[in-house]
Design an enzyme around this catalytic site. Structure first.
Site, PDB file in Angstrom:
ATOM      1  N   LYS A 170      -7.118 -14.546   1.730  1.00 14.06           N
ATOM      2  CA  LYS A 170      -7.547 -14.586   3.186  1.00 14.06           C
ATOM      3  C   LYS A 170      -7.959 -13.443   3.737  1.00 14.06           C
ATOM      4  O   LYS A 170      -7.105 -12.282   3.473  1.00 14.06           O
ATOM      5  CB  LYS A 170      -6.018 -14.963   3.957  1.00 14.06           C
ATOM      6  CG  LYS A 170      -6.125 -14.584   5.433  1.00 14.06           C
ATOM      7  CD  LYS A 170      -7.181 -15.154   6.490  1.00 14.06           C
ATOM      8  CE  LYS A 170      -7.064 -14.838   7.704  1.00 14.06           C
ATOM      9  NZ  LYS A 170      -7.326 -13.272   8.220  1.00 14.06           N
ATOM     10  N   GLU A 249       4.950  -7.524   1.688  1.00 16.66           N
ATOM     11  CA  GLU A 249       5.489  -6.259   1.859  1.00 16.66           C
ATOM     12  C   GLU A 249       5.181  -5.833   3.667  1.00 16.66           C
ATOM     13  O   GLU A 249       3.972  -6.075   4.040  1.00 16.66           O
ATOM     14  CB  GLU A 249       4.524  -5.448   1.242  1.00 16.66           C
ATOM     15  CG  GLU A 249       4.660  -3.727   1.370  1.00 16.66           C
ATOM     16  CD  GLU A 249       3.593  -3.062   0.942  1.00 16.66           C
ATOM     17  OE1 GLU A 249       3.280  -2.093   1.867  1.00 16.66           O
ATOM     18  OE2 GLU A 249       2.948  -3.132  -0.055  1.00 16.66           O
ATOM     19  N   CYS A 286       1.680   2.654   4.344  1.00 18.47           N
ATOM     20  CA  CYS A 286       3.022   1.934   4.164  1.00 18.47           C
ATOM     21  C   CYS A 286       4.130   2.808   3.605  1.00 18.47           C
ATOM     22  O   CYS A 286       5.374   2.549   4.232  1.00 18.47           O
ATOM     23  CB  CYS A 286       2.879   0.483   3.393  1.00 18.47           C
ATOM     24  SG  CYS A 286       2.404   0.879   1.600  1.00 18.47           S
TER      25      CYS A 286
END
Length: 517
Positions: A170, A249, A286
């Protein structure tokens, strides 16, 4: 302009559309893609580890062959800069190569052989042979902040293909043209390397993403993104008639704790390292250090403010990130007990008036106020902002750690042997709350190696026993099967006597390459 039926890239520097719009994938087309992937799954699973390794190396080579085109597309849609993106493309290639090496070595199959033993205690033992097999088609959700290393050609794609699973990606709406082109390059390379058609496909649009998670052909999901988005998809995966694993995550604060002795001996170096790590990529990593724990009376506020104000920050990736960042830092600044160390308005004029420009923010709070307002303060602020926490003693450090959410990383800056006892205690605290414990360093930068763990307790990930970086990332998309007393000619080659693949196996409890001439 982006419409309901299309995704279109936006130049973060100007806020203007760039590139051709990419149509959303219809539910009917997504169904066809997923069903075709399911048809391709047995043939991809049947490829031997050396054949799969050759496939992965071919994919890496295809990315290299189109390097200039890929980087140019990425620059236009993400604004991250050619140097950064060229390095990220290299990282994507290295991921394919690392998983290829792991397949050649063979331990990713975890082959175990316990031959029959009539004298075994407490009862005779049958012939048992166990290995990991592919799950089937895997859905991968691309991330915005790493448009190559965690997107269509990213680690989730590479690890799923290494496991022998077809992949349906996606695409992230922030870089649709890049996603479509990378998907075509990789799909063509799969076919050229002899892999089944539809070993890899890319779909676009939010509706397609939801339908992908719930499609009966999909057996697992890999996701990198926000806590809210990941939780919504996780709930969809869990609510299916046949629930599937969702490896998300989601978010991490990545605390960095500095001890009194470390502060006294290298405070200026810590300031420089922290600000560099915090502002890297406009704070859109992140692993950004979002919390800096300093001893009370640290005296670094002015140095931190000057260092941050001297950093030139590029625009963030899109308007949603910019608006969310500004709202979040404004909310944090109003929490009781919070003080502002450094902040700034978006620059006036063409450089700041257009596009998605932001400035760094640094806030400070004492440990008791943090603990009292943990729910409001311990939230991820995606962008170049961080919270400094002043602690008085070891007891306050323990109180802080008791309210910290799980994270990807936790870092300790301490001095040995002066602080052996405190440092050891902090390492234990970090181990309990994170997947990677860092000593005298900074969390940004995730090495693609066998030993890397990129995961952690909720909300860092939905499955803390797994990683999304490193060779054991393959394990997410495999399941174990034991074969009992199955005739040799019917066993998978990885479990046959003589070890025809020459891979690492555990036989009679001993790990090695058995049966090789």
């Amino acid at each position: 302009m982006r419409t309901e039926a299309f995704d279109q890239g936006m130049d973060p520097h100007t806020g203007e559309p760039t590139g051709a719009p990419v149509a959303h994938t219809s539910v009917a087309e997504l169904d066809r893609i997923c069903r075709t992937a399911a048809t391709a799954a047995p043939a991809l699973a049947a490829m031997s580890p050396p054949e799969r390794a050759a496939l992965l190396r071919a994919l890496g080579a295809a990315l290299e062959a189109h390097r200039d085109e890929i980087v140019e597309l990425a620059v236009r849609e993400t604004g991250l800069g050619a140097v950064r993106l060229a390095g990220e493309l290299t990282r994507a290639v290295v991921q394919f190569e690392l998983f290829a090496d792991a397949l050649d070595e063979g331990s990713v199959l975890e082959a175990v052989i316990d031959p029959a033993d009539p004298a075994a205690r407490p009862a005779p033992r049958p012939d048992l042979r166990r290995m990991l097999v592919p799950l089937g088609p895997v859905a991968v959700f691309a991330a915005s902040n790493f448009p190559l290393a965690f997107s269509v050609p990213g680690g989730d794609t590479a690890s799923a293909l290494a496991a022998g699973c077809p992949v349906v990606v996606k695409a992230h709406p922030g870089h649709p043209a890049l996603s479509a082109r990378c998907g075509q390059i990789l799909a063509d390379a799969c076919v050229a390397a002899g892999a089944p058609t539809e070993s890899l496909a890319v779909v676009h649009g939010m509706a397609a993403g939801r339908a992908l998670v719930t499609h009966p052909a999909v057996t697992a999901v890999g996701f990198t993104g926000s806590v809210s988005g990941g939780r919504a998809l996780y709930d969809l995966a869990s609510a299916r008639p046949d629930p599937i694993p969702f490896y998300g995550e989601l978010g991490s604060l990545n605390p960095v704790v500095v001890t009194p002795r470390a502060l006294a001996t290298r405070g200026s170096a810590i300031v420089a390292g922290f600000v560099e790590s915090l502002t890297l990529g406009a704070g859109q990593f992140c692993t950004k250090p979002g919390l800096l724990l300093l001893p009370a009376g640290h005296g670094l506020a002015d140095a931190l403010a000057k260092a941050i104000e001297a950093v030139a920050i590029g625009p963030v990736l899109n308007q949603r990130i910019r608006d969310g960042y500004l709202a979040e830092v404004s909310a944090l600044a109003t929490v009781p007990g919070v003080r502002t160390i450094a902040a700034g308005a978006i620059p006036a004029g063409p450089a700041g008036g257009a596009g998605y420009h932001v400035t760094p923010w640094l806030l400070e709070v004492a440990a008791p106020d943090l603990v009292a307002n943990a729910e409001k303060l311990l939230v991820e602020c995606f962008g170049p902002a961080a919270l400094v926490i002043e602690y008085a003693d070891r007891a306050e450090l323990d109180e802080i750690w008791a309210v910290l959410p799980g994270g990807l990383t936790a870092t300790v800056h301490a001095t040995l042997p002066d602080e052996d006892d405190l440092a050891g205690h902090l390492i234990d605290l970090c181990t309990a709350r994170s997947g990677r414990v860092i000593w005298d360093g900074w969390p940004t930068g995730v090495a693609v190696t066998w030993a890397m763990q990129h995961g952690g307790p909720w909300p860092a990930t939905t499955g803390s026993i797994h990683t999304s970086v490193g060779t054991t990332a393959v394990r997410r998309f495999q399941r174990p099967v034991s074969y009992q007393n199955v005739p040799q000619r019917l066993l998978p080659p990885a479990l046959q006597d003589g070890n025809p693949l020459g891979i690492v196996r555990r036989r009679d409890g001993v790990l090695g390459v058995d049966g090789r001439d």
